[in-house]
Each structure stands twice: as structure tokens, then as C-alpha cells.
Design a protein around this motif. Structure first.
Motif, short mmCIF file in Angstrom:
data_model
loop_
_atom_site.label_atom_id
_atom_site.label_comp_id
_atom_site.label_asym_id
_atom_site.label_seq_id
_atom_site.Cartn_x
_atom_site.Cartn_y
_atom_site.Cartn_z
N ARG A 1 10.82 -14.11 47.63
CA ARG A 1 10.86 -13.64 49.01
C ARG A 1 12.31 -13.45 49.47
NH1 ARG A 1 5.99 -12.13 51.67
NH2 ARG A 1 4.34 -13.06 50.40
N VAL A 2 13.17 -14.39 49.09
CA VAL A 2 14.58 -14.29 49.47
C VAL A 2 15.21 -13.06 48.85
CG1 VAL A 2 16.84 -15.39 49.29
CG2 VAL A 2 14.82 -16.78 49.75
N SER A 3 14.98 -12.86 47.56
CA SER A 3 15.62 -11.73 46.87
C SER A 3 15.10 -10.39 47.35
CB SER A 3 15.42 -11.86 45.35
OG SER A 3 14.05 -11.79 45.01
N ALA A 4 13.85 -10.36 47.86
CA ALA A 4 13.30 -9.11 48.39
C ALA A 4 14.00 -8.70 49.68
CB ALA A 4 11.80 -9.26 48.63
N GLY A 5 14.63 -9.69 50.34
CA GLY A 5 15.39 -9.38 51.55
C GLY A 5 14.55 -8.81 52.68
N ASP A 6 13.30 -9.29 52.79
CA ASP A 6 12.36 -8.72 53.74
C ASP A 6 12.43 -9.44 55.10
OD1 ASP A 6 10.33 -7.28 54.87
OD2 ASP A 6 8.71 -8.31 53.84
N GLY A 7 13.55 -9.25 55.82
CA GLY A 7 13.69 -9.73 57.18
C GLY A 7 13.31 -11.18 57.40
N ARG A 8 12.37 -11.42 58.31
CA ARG A 8 11.98 -12.77 58.72
C ARG A 8 11.44 -13.59 57.56
NH1 ARG A 8 7.62 -12.80 62.49
NH2 ARG A 8 8.06 -15.02 62.76
N ASP A 9 10.67 -12.97 56.67
CA ASP A 9 10.12 -13.71 55.53
C ASP A 9 11.22 -14.22 54.62
OD1 ASP A 9 7.59 -13.37 56.47
OD2 ASP A 9 6.93 -11.98 54.89
N ALA A 10 12.23 -13.39 54.36
CA ALA A 10 13.34 -13.80 53.50
C ALA A 10 14.12 -14.95 54.14
CB ALA A 10 14.27 -12.62 53.22
N GLU A 11 14.35 -14.85 55.45
CA GLU A 11 15.08 -15.92 56.14
C GLU A 11 14.30 -17.23 56.13
OE1 GLU A 11 18.18 -16.15 57.48
OE2 GLU A 11 18.46 -14.28 56.38
N LEU A 12 13.00 -17.14 56.37
CA LEU A 12 12.18 -18.36 56.37
C LEU A 12 12.13 -18.98 54.98
CD1 LEU A 12 10.29 -20.37 57.73
CD2 LEU A 12 8.39 -18.78 57.30
N ALA A 13 11.96 -18.16 53.95
CA ALA A 13 11.90 -18.68 52.58
C ALA A 13 13.21 -19.37 52.22
CB ALA A 13 11.61 -17.55 51.60
N ALA A 14 14.35 -18.75 52.59
CA ALA A 14 15.65 -19.36 52.31
C ALA A 14 15.81 -20.67 53.06
CB ALA A 14 16.77 -18.38 52.70
N ARG A 15 15.33 -20.69 54.31
CA ARG A 15 15.49 -21.90 55.11
C ARG A 15 14.68 -23.06 54.55
NH1 ARG A 15 16.68 -25.76 56.72
NH2 ARG A 15 17.24 -26.50 58.81
N VAL A 16 13.48 -22.78 54.04
CA VAL A 16 12.66 -23.83 53.43
C VAL A 16 13.36 -24.40 52.21
CG1 VAL A 16 10.49 -24.30 52.22
CG2 VAL A 16 10.47 -22.93 54.31
N LEU A 17 13.95 -23.55 51.40
CA LEU A 17 14.66 -24.02 50.21
C LEU A 17 15.91 -24.82 50.58
CD1 LEU A 17 14.27 -20.90 47.91
CD2 LEU A 17 13.57 -23.23 47.33
N VAL A 18 16.63 -24.36 51.59
CA VAL A 18 17.81 -25.10 52.03
C VAL A 18 17.41 -26.50 52.48
CG1 VAL A 18 19.53 -25.25 53.89
CG2 VAL A 18 19.26 -23.14 52.60
N GLN A 19 16.32 -26.61 53.25
CA GLN A 19 15.88 -27.92 53.70
C GLN A 19 15.44 -28.80 52.53
OE1 GLN A 19 16.31 -28.65 56.85
NE2 GLN A 19 15.65 -30.79 56.65
N ALA A 20 14.78 -28.19 51.55
CA ALA A 20 14.33 -28.94 50.37
C ALA A 20 15.52 -29.50 49.59
CB ALA A 20 13.48 -28.05 49.48
N MET A 21 16.64 -28.76 49.59
CA MET A 21 17.82 -29.18 48.83
C MET A 21 18.84 -29.93 49.68
SD MET A 21 18.46 -25.86 46.36
CE MET A 21 19.74 -26.75 45.44
N LEU A 22 18.56 -30.09 50.97
CA LEU A 22 19.54 -30.73 51.84
C LEU A 22 19.87 -32.17 51.43
CD1 LEU A 22 21.30 -30.22 54.30
CD2 LEU A 22 19.40 -30.96 55.75
#
Length: 285
Positions: A77-98
């Protein structure tokens, strides 16, 4: 590190609570996991925080293929760069790795440096790693790949952004092996963590050796393991042989259960593969 949590981390956690309060975010992430077959309908919590907690706990308990599956869903989802979905997917991963980023942050802060400054470097590196991870080419061992990429990027960025400190705090100095200069200790400690994660436990247990040419070699081996250029056995063979006080080939071969000739041939092939791949590592450094 200061006892107080860096402001940036506090803000990320507050933002996460806000994201979890929006049911639409949970519905989107949940639908991605269901559509990909990562979870069954009756397994997936409806609340985003609970869903992500479940994914992390399953990752700790199950085989690496489970982490590859759910992290792969988000990274695509992140690599597809599809607006809100890409941002949300990246944010979930960032929180998982925080939590990992916070541990790295604690290891990096030296006397005279602000935890806020180091947090900026570590968290910015975390976002960059999530946004640029090449999931199309690296589908396996995704969690390890993300951790290794974060280590590489933080190590480089700290050198670039923060001037060396003259002294470390007393607690840090007390934890260092004998002979390690405090001003040089940050990168070797991070490298030791990365080596342990990659399976080079002998290197990880000797932080005092991870400087200069030896440190560069271990960093290259960590990279080669993460990229699957070498097996753990091949990398360990190189790591053990090219070090001060290394045992003779006869003793090493006996420990591996092979003949000295076979051991030397195995090491020669591994070194050849490493030499061929080294330009890629230099380019990424």
C-alpha cells in the motif's frame, strides 16, 4: 537518555490514539488483512489498536512468514502511493516499529546531546525506511529487513547530523567493555545489535572489536545477510576467520565438522560472493 520521553515520541503516541478513535481507519486496515488472507473474519478485532497488537503478538509467536504477510500488505500500500491508504499503511508500520526506534534512541543519546535531537534523526529515519522499503524485490524476512535498514540509516544519519560528543554519561560508560573509547561507542553498539539480529552472535558479543576495518567488515556481513548474499554459516565463517586471535583452520574445521580443505573452499566461495556484492553495499552506504 532523559527520563522524560522525547516530545516527538509523545506526539506520535497521541496521534496514534486519535487514529485509533476513527473507526474508518480500523475498517480500512482490517479489510486489507482480510482480503489478503492474513486473518480470518472471526480473528480480526474491529478496533485498530487491538488489531495491530494482535498482529505484533502473532509475529512474535508464529513463523516469520506471518510477519512477511501482514507487513507486506502494508508495504505494498505504501509503495503504491495511493493517497490516504498509503499514509495510513505507513503510519501503522511506524507505530509497530516505534518501540524498536525508542530502544535505538536510548542507545544513541550521548552526554551533551539532546534526546529531542536524536529522536528527530531516529524517527525521520524510521519514516524513510517504511516509505522506501523495496517490498517488490524483498518479500521474505521483511521484519528483519526493516530493522536492518533502520540500523543502517540511523547509523549514517547520526554521523552526518550530530557532531561527536566528548563524553558519554556515566551509566553508558560503565556499560562499555574495557578499551572502548566513549566518543566512538555509539556506532559499535548499534552495529553489535544489528549483528545479533542478523545471526552473527560472536561479533555481537565483542563490541570492543567493532571499530575501524573490523567494524566495516561486520557491517558488510550484516548487509550481506539481510540481502541474502550469504548464509549465516558463510558469514560466520568469514567473521570468525578475519579477526585478531582467530583459531587455526584445523580447529575451526573440527568445530564445523568438516575438513580444513573443505572449510577453506567454503570460505573462499563466500568471500568471492561478498566481493562481487560489495559495490552494491558501498553504493547504499
Amino acid at each position: 537518555m532523559d527520563a522524560v520521553q522525547p516530545t516527538l515520541v509523545t506526539r506520535l503516541n497521541a496521534e496514534w490514539e486519535w487514529l485509533c478513535a476513527d473507526r474508518g481507519n480500523a475498517d480500512r486496515v482490517r479489510s486489507w488483512m482480510l482480503d489478503a488472507g492474513v486473518l480470518d473474519e472471526d480473528q480480526a478485532p474491529a478496533e485498530l489498536g487491538e488489531l495491530c497488537t494482535l498482529l505484533r503478538k502473532r509475529s512474535e509467536r508464529d513463523e516469520p512468514e506471518f510477519s512477511d504477510a501482514w507487513m507486506g500488505v502494508l508495504l505494498r500500500r505504501v509503495s503504491a502511493g495511493d493517497g490516504r491508504d498509503a499514509e495510513l499503511a505507513a503510519r501503522v508500520l511506524v507505530q509497530a516499529m516505534l518501540p524498536l526506534a525508542c530502544r535505538m534512541l536510548r542507545d544513541c543519546v550521548r552526554s551533551g546531546e539532546s534526546s529531542e535531537d536524536v529522536a528527530q534523526v531516529v524517527i525521520a529515519s524510521l519514516w524513510e525506511v517504511v516509505r522506501t522499503y523495496p517490498i517488490a524485490r524483498r518479500l521474505r524476512r521483511v521484519a528483519t529487513g526493516l530493522r536492518m535498514e533502520l540500523w543502517h540509516r540511523v547509523s549514517r544519519e547520526l554521523k552526518r547530523e550530530l557532531a561527536p560528543s566528548e563524553h558519554l554519561d556515566e551509566a553508558w560508560v560503565a556499560a562499555l567493555p574495557g578499551g572502548v573509547e566513549p566518543a566512538d561507542a555509539v556506532e559499535p553498539v548499534l552495529l553489535a545489535r544489528a549483528a545479533e539480529e542478523a545471526g552473527l552472535r560472536a561479533a555481537a558479543s565483542a563490541v570492543e572489536e567493532l571499530e575501524g576495518a573490523r567494524g566495516e567488515m561486520v557491517a558488510l556481513l550484516v548487509w550481506a545477510l539481510e540481502r541474502e548474499v550469504l548464509t549465516t554459516e558463510a558469514a560466520s565463517g568469514i567473521c570468525d576467520h578475519y579477526r585478531e586471535g582467530a583459531v587455526q583452520d584445523a580447529a575451526a574445521a573440527s568445530a564445523w565438522g568438516v575438513s580444513p580443505v573443505a572449510l577453506r573452499r567454503r570460505r573462499s566461495r563466500a568471500v568471492s560472493r561478498l566481493r562481487q556484492a560489495a559495490p552494491q553495499w558501498a553504493e547504499a552506504a
